[in-house]
Scaffold this motif. Structure first.
Motif, mmCIF file in Angstrom:
data_model
loop_
_atom_site.group_PDB
_atom_site.id
_atom_site.type_symbol
_atom_site.label_atom_id
_atom_site.label_comp_id
_atom_site.label_asym_id
_atom_site.label_seq_id
_atom_site.Cartn_x
_atom_site.Cartn_y
_atom_site.Cartn_z
ATOM 1 N N THR A 3 32.714 42.984 57.784
ATOM 2 C CA THR A 3 33.158 43.953 56.786
ATOM 3 C C THR A 3 34.539 43.586 56.239
ATOM 4 O OG1 THR A 3 31.927 45.691 57.931
ATOM 5 C CG2 THR A 3 33.627 46.403 56.380
ATOM 6 N N VAL A 4 35.456 43.277 57.131
ATOM 7 C CA VAL A 4 36.827 42.944 56.725
ATOM 8 C C VAL A 4 36.847 41.658 55.899
ATOM 9 C CG1 VAL A 4 39.112 42.270 57.586
ATOM 10 C CG2 VAL A 4 37.916 44.206 58.614
ATOM 11 N N GLN A 5 36.036 40.683 56.306
ATOM 12 C CA GLN A 5 35.964 39.423 55.574
ATOM 13 C C GLN A 5 35.439 39.651 54.149
ATOM 14 O OE1 GLN A 5 33.052 36.556 56.984
ATOM 15 N NE2 GLN A 5 34.516 34.891 56.606
ATOM 16 N N ALA A 6 34.427 40.484 54.000
ATOM 17 C CA ALA A 6 33.867 40.790 52.672
ATOM 18 C C ALA A 6 34.919 41.470 51.795
ATOM 19 C CB ALA A 6 32.627 41.656 52.811
ATOM 20 N N GLU A 7 35.674 42.416 52.373
ATOM 21 C CA GLU A 7 36.732 43.098 51.614
ATOM 22 C C GLU A 7 37.822 42.120 51.191
ATOM 23 O OE1 GLU A 7 38.272 46.541 53.682
ATOM 24 O OE2 GLU A 7 36.248 47.280 54.084
ATOM 25 N N LYS A 55 46.396 40.202 45.745
ATOM 26 C CA LYS A 55 46.567 39.083 46.680
ATOM 27 C C LYS A 55 47.224 39.576 47.974
ATOM 28 C CE LYS A 55 46.137 34.656 47.252
ATOM 29 N NZ LYS A 55 44.809 34.067 47.315
ATOM 30 N N ALA A 56 48.199 40.470 47.849
ATOM 31 C CA ALA A 56 48.850 41.030 49.047
ATOM 32 C C ALA A 56 47.847 41.832 49.881
ATOM 33 C CB ALA A 56 50.032 41.909 48.646
ATOM 34 N N LYS A 57 46.997 42.602 49.207
ATOM 35 C CA LYS A 57 45.971 43.362 49.925
ATOM 36 C C LYS A 57 44.998 42.415 50.630
ATOM 37 C CE LYS A 57 45.836 47.404 46.845
ATOM 38 N NZ LYS A 57 44.966 48.099 45.868
ATOM 39 N N ALA A 58 44.623 41.334 49.940
ATOM 40 C CA ALA A 58 43.713 40.349 50.555
ATOM 41 C C ALA A 58 44.355 39.712 51.777
ATOM 42 C CB ALA A 58 43.329 39.280 49.529
ATOM 43 N N THR A 59 45.643 39.394 51.674
ATOM 44 C CA THR A 59 46.369 38.811 52.806
ATOM 45 C C THR A 59 46.383 39.781 53.989
ATOM 46 O OG1 THR A 59 47.741 37.497 51.326
ATOM 47 C CG2 THR A 59 48.591 37.852 53.535
ATOM 48 N N ASP A 60 46.600 41.054 53.689
ATOM 49 C CA ASP A 60 46.561 42.067 54.752
ATOM 50 C C ASP A 60 45.185 42.097 55.421
ATOM 51 O OD1 ASP A 60 49.169 42.773 54.240
ATOM 52 O OD2 ASP A 60 48.671 44.614 53.138
#
Length: 192
Positions: A116-120, A68-73
Protein backbone atom coordinates in the motif's frame (compact mmCIF):
# COMPACT_ATOMS: atom_id res chain seq x y z
CA UNK A 1 11.16 105.77 -29.86
CA UNK A 2 9.48 103.28 -27.83
CA UNK A 3 10.19 99.63 -28.30
CA UNK A 4 7.83 97.21 -26.79
CA UNK A 5 8.62 93.70 -25.87
CA UNK A 6 5.91 91.24 -26.69
CA UNK A 7 5.92 87.71 -25.26
CA UNK A 8 3.74 84.83 -26.36
CA UNK A 9 1.95 82.43 -24.12
CA UNK A 10 3.35 78.87 -24.24
CA UNK A 11 0.43 77.52 -26.30
CA UNK A 12 0.83 80.37 -28.83
CA UNK A 13 4.55 79.65 -29.10
CA UNK A 14 3.95 75.95 -29.69
CA UNK A 15 1.40 76.77 -32.39
CA UNK A 16 3.87 79.23 -33.94
CA UNK A 17 6.64 76.58 -33.98
CA UNK A 18 4.27 73.98 -35.45
CA UNK A 19 3.32 76.38 -38.22
CA UNK A 20 7.01 77.00 -39.05
CA UNK A 21 8.07 73.34 -39.05
CA UNK A 22 7.81 71.24 -42.19
CA UNK A 23 4.67 69.13 -42.45
CA UNK A 24 6.54 65.83 -42.73
CA UNK A 25 8.31 66.31 -39.39
CA UNK A 26 5.06 67.12 -37.67
CA UNK A 27 3.47 64.11 -39.30
CA UNK A 28 6.42 61.86 -38.33
CA UNK A 29 6.25 63.12 -34.76
CA UNK A 30 2.57 62.30 -34.62
CA UNK A 31 3.15 58.81 -35.99
CA UNK A 32 5.97 58.22 -33.52
CA UNK A 33 3.77 59.37 -30.64
CA UNK A 34 0.89 57.12 -31.67
CA UNK A 35 3.25 54.21 -32.33
CA UNK A 36 4.92 54.63 -28.93
CA UNK A 37 1.57 54.81 -27.14
CA UNK A 38 0.39 51.62 -28.87
CA UNK A 39 3.62 49.82 -28.03
CA UNK A 40 3.40 50.92 -24.41
CA UNK A 41 -0.14 49.54 -24.25
CA UNK A 42 0.83 46.24 -25.87
CA UNK A 43 3.88 46.08 -23.59
CA UNK A 44 1.68 46.49 -20.52
CA UNK A 45 -0.54 43.61 -21.66
CA UNK A 46 2.46 41.39 -22.46
CA UNK A 47 4.02 42.23 -19.10
CA UNK A 48 0.81 41.38 -17.25
CA UNK A 49 0.39 38.09 -19.11
CA UNK A 50 4.05 37.20 -18.56
CA UNK A 51 3.77 37.87 -14.83
CA UNK A 52 0.57 35.83 -14.62
CA UNK A 53 2.23 32.97 -16.50
CA UNK A 54 5.29 33.09 -14.23
CA UNK A 55 3.01 32.80 -11.20
CA UNK A 56 1.49 29.68 -12.79
CA UNK A 57 5.00 28.30 -13.42
CA UNK A 58 5.96 28.85 -9.78
CA UNK A 59 2.73 27.31 -8.48
CA UNK A 60 3.29 24.20 -10.61
CA UNK A 61 6.92 23.98 -9.47
CA UNK A 62 5.86 24.33 -5.81
CA UNK A 63 3.29 21.58 -6.32
CA UNK A 64 6.02 19.35 -7.80
CA UNK A 65 8.26 19.94 -4.78
CA UNK A 66 5.41 19.30 -2.35
CA UNK A 67 4.42 16.03 -4.03
CA UNK A 68 8.07 14.94 -4.16
CA UNK A 69 8.40 15.62 -0.41
CA UNK A 70 5.27 13.55 0.25
CA UNK A 71 6.66 10.73 -1.91
CA UNK A 72 9.94 10.86 0.02
CA UNK A 73 8.01 10.61 3.28
CA UNK A 74 6.16 7.57 1.94
CA UNK A 75 9.43 5.91 0.86
CA UNK A 76 10.86 6.56 4.33
CA UNK A 77 7.76 4.98 5.84
CA UNK A 78 8.21 2.03 3.45
CA UNK A 79 11.78 1.61 4.69
CA UNK A 80 10.62 1.68 8.31
CA UNK A 81 8.04 -1.02 7.61
CA UNK A 82 10.69 -3.09 5.79
CA UNK A 83 12.98 -2.79 8.79
CA UNK A 84 10.20 -3.97 11.11
CA UNK A 85 9.43 -6.82 8.74
CA UNK A 86 13.08 -7.91 8.75
CA UNK A 87 13.18 -7.75 12.54
CA UNK A 88 10.09 -9.96 12.71
CA UNK A 89 11.73 -12.39 10.28
CA UNK A 90 14.81 -12.44 12.51
CA UNK A 91 12.54 -13.10 15.52
CA UNK A 92 10.92 -16.02 13.66
CA UNK A 93 14.37 -17.42 12.86
CA UNK A 94 15.57 -17.11 16.48
CA UNK A 95 12.37 -18.21 18.22
CA UNK A 96 11.24 -21.81 18.63
CA UNK A 97 8.61 -22.81 16.06
CA UNK A 98 5.79 -22.94 18.63
CA UNK A 99 6.32 -19.33 19.73
CA UNK A 100 6.89 -17.85 16.24
CA UNK A 101 3.22 -17.46 15.24
CA UNK A 102 2.73 -13.85 16.50
CA UNK A 103 5.86 -12.79 14.61
CA UNK A 104 4.63 -14.44 11.41
CA UNK A 105 1.33 -12.53 11.68
CA UNK A 106 3.32 -9.30 11.98
CA UNK A 107 5.32 -10.24 8.86
CA UNK A 108 2.06 -10.71 6.90
CA UNK A 109 0.78 -7.35 8.16
CA UNK A 110 4.01 -5.55 7.23
CA UNK A 111 4.11 -7.16 3.78
CA UNK A 112 0.59 -5.89 3.11
CA UNK A 113 1.41 -2.41 4.43
CA UNK A 114 4.51 -2.19 2.24
CA UNK A 115 2.43 -2.78 -0.91
CA UNK A 116 0.00 0.00 0.00
CA UNK A 117 2.73 2.46 0.99
CA UNK A 118 4.75 1.66 -2.13
CA UNK A 119 1.72 2.30 -4.38
CA UNK A 120 1.08 5.66 -2.65
CA UNK A 121 4.74 6.68 -3.01
CA UNK A 122 4.73 5.86 -6.73
CA UNK A 123 1.50 7.80 -7.23
CA UNK A 124 2.97 10.83 -5.45
CA UNK A 125 6.08 10.61 -7.62
CA UNK A 126 3.88 10.60 -10.72
CA UNK A 127 2.04 13.68 -9.45
CA UNK A 128 5.39 15.39 -8.87
CA UNK A 129 6.59 14.50 -12.37
CA UNK A 130 3.34 15.77 -13.92
CA UNK A 131 3.59 19.07 -12.01
CA UNK A 132 7.21 19.47 -13.13
CA UNK A 133 6.21 18.89 -16.74
CA UNK A 134 3.37 21.41 -16.45
CA UNK A 135 5.82 23.94 -14.99
CA UNK A 136 8.22 23.43 -17.90
CA UNK A 137 5.41 23.71 -20.46
CA UNK A 138 4.24 26.99 -18.94
CA UNK A 139 7.79 28.34 -18.78
CA UNK A 140 8.32 28.09 -22.56
CA UNK A 141 5.70 30.70 -23.48
CA UNK A 142 6.84 32.83 -20.54
CA UNK A 143 10.34 33.00 -22.04
CA UNK A 144 8.87 34.02 -25.40
CA UNK A 145 6.85 36.75 -23.68
CA UNK A 146 9.97 38.04 -21.95
CA UNK A 147 11.82 38.21 -25.28
CA UNK A 148 8.76 39.87 -26.86
CA UNK A 149 8.95 42.55 -24.15
CA UNK A 150 12.60 43.16 -25.02
CA UNK A 151 11.73 43.69 -28.68
CA UNK A 152 8.88 46.06 -27.74
CA UNK A 153 11.18 48.06 -25.46
CA UNK A 154 13.80 48.30 -28.21
CA UNK A 155 11.07 49.52 -30.58
CA UNK A 156 10.02 52.20 -28.10
CA UNK A 157 13.65 53.30 -27.70
CA UNK A 158 14.15 53.49 -31.45
CA UNK A 159 10.91 55.45 -31.82
CA UNK A 160 12.13 57.89 -29.17
CA UNK A 161 15.39 58.42 -31.03
CA UNK A 162 13.35 58.89 -34.23
CA UNK A 163 11.37 61.65 -32.54
CA UNK A 164 14.62 63.38 -31.56
CA UNK A 165 16.49 62.96 -34.82
CA UNK A 166 13.72 62.86 -37.41
CA UNK A 167 15.42 59.89 -39.12
CA UNK A 168 12.74 57.87 -40.85
CA UNK A 169 14.92 54.76 -41.19
CA UNK A 170 15.06 54.51 -37.38
CA UNK A 171 11.28 54.48 -37.35
CA UNK A 172 11.40 51.58 -39.81
CA UNK A 173 13.76 49.71 -37.48
CA UNK A 174 11.39 50.44 -34.60
CA UNK A 175 8.51 48.97 -36.61
CA UNK A 176 10.53 45.83 -37.39
CA UNK A 177 11.42 45.39 -33.74
CA UNK A 178 7.78 45.91 -32.76
CA UNK A 179 6.64 43.32 -35.32
CA UNK A 180 9.15 40.85 -33.89
CA UNK A 181 7.87 41.50 -30.39
CA UNK A 182 4.21 41.20 -31.35
CA UNK A 183 4.98 38.04 -33.33
CA UNK A 184 6.71 36.40 -30.36
CA UNK A 185 3.87 37.44 -28.12
CA UNK A 186 1.32 35.81 -30.43
CA UNK A 187 3.42 32.64 -30.59
CA UNK A 188 3.58 32.60 -26.78
CA UNK A 189 -0.19 33.04 -26.55
CA UNK A 190 -0.66 30.08 -28.88
CA UNK A 191 1.59 27.93 -26.69
CA UNK A 192 -0.10 28.77 -23.39
Amino acid sequence: MSESLHTHAPHEEAAHLAAESPAHKHSLSQWVAIFTALLATIGAVVSYQGTHLMNEVLLAKNEAVLEKAKATDQWNYYQAISTKEHLMQLAVDLTPQKQAEPYQKEIIKYTSQKKTVQAEARQLEQLSTAANMRSEQLNRPHNDMAIAMIFLQIAISLASVTALTGRVWLFGMAMLSALGGVGLWLVALGMS
